[in-house]
Design a protein around this motif. Structure first.
Motif, short mmCIF file in Angstrom:
data_model
loop_
_atom_site.label_atom_id
_atom_site.label_comp_id
_atom_site.label_asym_id
_atom_site.label_seq_id
_atom_site.Cartn_x
_atom_site.Cartn_y
_atom_site.Cartn_z
N LEU A 165 3.27 7.49 1.59
CA LEU A 165 3.06 6.32 0.73
C LEU A 165 1.80 6.51 -0.09
O LEU A 165 0.83 7.13 0.36
N LEU A 166 1.82 5.97 -1.29
CA LEU A 166 0.64 5.99 -2.15
C LEU A 166 0.08 4.58 -2.24
O LEU A 166 0.69 3.70 -2.86
N PHE A 167 -1.05 4.34 -1.58
CA PHE A 167 -1.67 3.02 -1.68
C PHE A 167 -2.11 2.81 -3.13
O PHE A 167 -2.92 3.56 -3.66
N SER A 168 -1.54 1.78 -3.75
CA SER A 168 -1.79 1.58 -5.19
C SER A 168 -2.53 0.30 -5.51
O SER A 168 -2.92 0.08 -6.66
N GLY A 169 -2.71 -0.58 -4.50
CA GLY A 169 -3.44 -1.80 -4.77
C GLY A 169 -2.96 -2.96 -3.93
O GLY A 169 -2.36 -2.79 -2.87
N LEU A 170 -3.22 -4.17 -4.43
CA LEU A 170 -2.94 -5.41 -3.71
C LEU A 170 -2.07 -6.34 -4.54
O LEU A 170 -2.12 -6.31 -5.77
N MET A 171 -1.31 -7.17 -3.85
CA MET A 171 -0.51 -8.18 -4.56
C MET A 171 -0.58 -9.50 -3.81
O MET A 171 -0.86 -9.53 -2.61
N THR A 172 -0.31 -10.58 -4.54
CA THR A 172 -0.25 -11.89 -3.90
C THR A 172 0.79 -12.76 -4.59
O THR A 172 1.14 -12.53 -5.75
N ILE A 173 1.28 -13.75 -3.85
CA ILE A 173 2.19 -14.76 -4.39
C ILE A 173 1.55 -16.12 -4.15
O ILE A 173 1.25 -16.47 -3.01
N GLY A 174 1.32 -16.86 -5.20
CA GLY A 174 0.71 -18.17 -5.06
C GLY A 174 1.75 -19.22 -4.70
O GLY A 174 2.92 -18.94 -4.46
N MET A 175 1.31 -20.47 -4.67
CA MET A 175 2.22 -21.58 -4.38
C MET A 175 3.22 -21.76 -5.52
O MET A 175 2.89 -21.52 -6.68
N PRO A 176 4.44 -22.18 -5.20
CA PRO A 176 5.48 -22.32 -6.24
C PRO A 176 5.10 -23.22 -7.40
O PRO A 176 5.53 -23.01 -8.53
N ASP A 177 4.27 -24.24 -7.12
CA ASP A 177 3.89 -25.16 -8.20
C ASP A 177 2.59 -24.75 -8.88
O ASP A 177 2.05 -25.49 -9.71
N TYR A 178 2.08 -23.57 -8.52
CA TYR A 178 0.88 -23.00 -9.13
C TYR A 178 -0.40 -23.79 -8.85
O TYR A 178 -1.42 -23.56 -9.49
N THR A 179 -0.36 -24.74 -7.91
CA THR A 179 -1.56 -25.52 -7.63
C THR A 179 -2.66 -24.69 -6.97
O THR A 179 -3.81 -25.11 -6.93
N SER A 180 -2.31 -23.52 -6.46
CA SER A 180 -3.33 -22.67 -5.82
C SER A 180 -3.98 -21.71 -6.80
O SER A 180 -4.85 -20.92 -6.44
N THR A 181 -3.55 -21.77 -8.06
CA THR A 181 -4.21 -20.97 -9.11
C THR A 181 -5.44 -21.75 -9.57
O THR A 181 -5.34 -22.94 -9.80
N LEU A 201 -12.83 3.71 -3.12
CA LEU A 201 -12.05 3.71 -4.36
C LEU A 201 -12.78 2.96 -5.46
O LEU A 201 -13.59 2.07 -5.18
N THR A 202 -12.48 3.31 -6.69
CA THR A 202 -12.96 2.51 -7.81
C THR A 202 -11.96 1.37 -8.03
O THR A 202 -10.82 1.44 -7.57
N GLU A 203 -12.38 0.35 -8.74
CA GLU A 203 -11.47 -0.76 -9.01
C GLU A 203 -10.26 -0.30 -9.81
O GLU A 203 -9.15 -0.83 -9.65
N GLU A 204 -10.44 0.71 -10.65
CA GLU A 204 -9.32 1.23 -11.44
C GLU A 204 -8.26 1.89 -10.57
O GLU A 204 -7.11 2.03 -10.99
N GLN A 205 -8.64 2.29 -9.37
CA GLN A 205 -7.69 2.92 -8.44
C GLN A 205 -6.98 1.91 -7.56
O GLN A 205 -6.17 2.29 -6.72
N CYS A 206 -7.26 0.64 -7.75
CA CYS A 206 -6.69 -0.40 -6.91
C CYS A 206 -6.11 -1.50 -7.79
O CYS A 206 -6.83 -2.38 -8.27
N GLU A 207 -4.81 -1.43 -8.02
CA GLU A 207 -4.15 -2.41 -8.89
C GLU A 207 -4.17 -3.80 -8.28
O GLU A 207 -4.28 -3.97 -7.07
N LEU A 208 -4.02 -4.79 -9.16
CA LEU A 208 -3.87 -6.17 -8.72
C LEU A 208 -2.57 -6.71 -9.31
O LEU A 208 -2.43 -6.81 -10.52
N SER A 209 -1.63 -7.04 -8.43
CA SER A 209 -0.39 -7.65 -8.88
C SER A 209 -0.47 -9.14 -8.57
O SER A 209 -0.34 -9.56 -7.43
N MET A 210 -0.75 -9.90 -9.60
CA MET A 210 -0.85 -11.36 -9.45
C MET A 210 -0.51 -11.99 -10.80
O MET A 210 -0.77 -11.43 -11.85
N GLY A 211 0.11 -13.14 -10.72
CA GLY A 211 0.54 -13.81 -11.94
C GLY A 211 2.04 -13.74 -12.12
O GLY A 211 2.64 -12.67 -12.03
N MET A 212 2.63 -14.92 -12.34
CA MET A 212 4.07 -15.00 -12.59
C MET A 212 4.29 -15.87 -13.82
O MET A 212 3.36 -16.06 -14.62
N SER A 213 5.49 -16.39 -13.98
CA SER A 213 5.82 -17.07 -15.24
C SER A 213 4.84 -18.17 -15.62
O SER A 213 4.51 -18.33 -16.79
#
Length: 243
Positions: A165-181, A201-213
């Motif tokens: 596996l290639l560790f590529s970063g972190l991801m998160t899923i917020g609350m469905p109504d976006y109140t936790s943003t 690692l540098t920050e560039e080596q650790c992606e952030l997957s966050m944000g939806m519609s």
């Protein structure tokens, strides 16, 4: 005659989303080319995905193993598939064997699933697979993911004990109504700081997957490198009605 109009709307929506991504990146002084848009096609037909593909998009995401196994073989091999749902251990091998062009798993929520993925990649002789560690930033019991305090330990497990596996970063899923943003975003940023420090690692080596519609522009301005956008591109989900 309704279907072509819907498909045309998806392409127009994609173009609108890409423009909004570009403006959000520019507002925060970032390069728009460094932001990946995952078009999440959950419940949508292959014909609609194909329209978005033909408009030039290549990165698509699915939440359910049975859907990606059905759709992937019907679409070109240069699609970069992301699995963005909750992955069960007993579905790992079928996912990896059935989708040879799987680009990334978002996200790995515990050591067990990381080890299952690592073993499956090895047994299938696949190239190393990119994965993101899922962090439960909203504290909801219904959400998968490690507690923020466990993000370093899980990232270390992937990085040091899962050679396929290639560790590529972190991801998160917020609350469905976006109140936790935007609290989710700040929490994930803090987790990245700790993970990068622990793994050298540098920050560039650790992606952030966050944000939806509903919050992808704010996510980009906060530092997201990967946004998962479904309904804004494809329209509302189409779930089968219960009899």
């Amino acid at each position: 005659m309704a279907a072509p109009a819907v498909e045309g709307a998806a392409v127009a929506a994609l173009r609108s989303v890409m423009a909004r991504v570009r403006y959000a990146a520019e507002r925060s002084g970032r390069d728009p080319e460094l932001i990946r848009v995952v078009a999440v096609s959950k419940t949508k037909p292959v014909s609609l995905i194909r329209q978005v593909y033909d408009a030039g998009h290549r990165c698509f995401g699915e939440n359910y193993v049975h859907e990606i196994l059905d759709k992937a073989p019907q679409l070109p091999e240069d699609v970069e598939w992301h699995f963005v749902g909750h992955l069960q251990s007993n579905k790992v091998k079928s996912l990896l064997s059935g989708v040879p062009n799987l680009s990334m798993v978002e996200g790995v929520h515990n050591k067990k699933i990381a080890s299952h993925l690592d073993n499956a990649v090895s047994s299938l002789g696949r190239n190393p697979l990119k994965v993101l560690v899922q962090v439960n930033t909203s504290g909801e019991a219904s959400k998968s993911g490690t507690d923020p305090s466990g993000s370093v330990e899980l990232a270390k497990h992937v990085k040091l004990h899962c050679p396929n596996l290639l560790f590529s970063g972190l991801m998160t899923i917020g609350m469905p109504d976006y109140t936790s943003t935007p609290e989710n975003f700040r929490t994930l940023l803090n987790s990245r700081t700790e993970v990068c420090k622990a793994l050298g690692l540098t920050e560039e080596q650790c992606e952030l997957s966050m944000g939806m519609s509903g919050d992808f522009e704010q996510a980009i301005e906060t530092g997201s490198t990967n946004v998962r956008i479904g309904s804004t591109i494809f329209g509302p989900r189409e779930y089968a009605k219960k009899q």
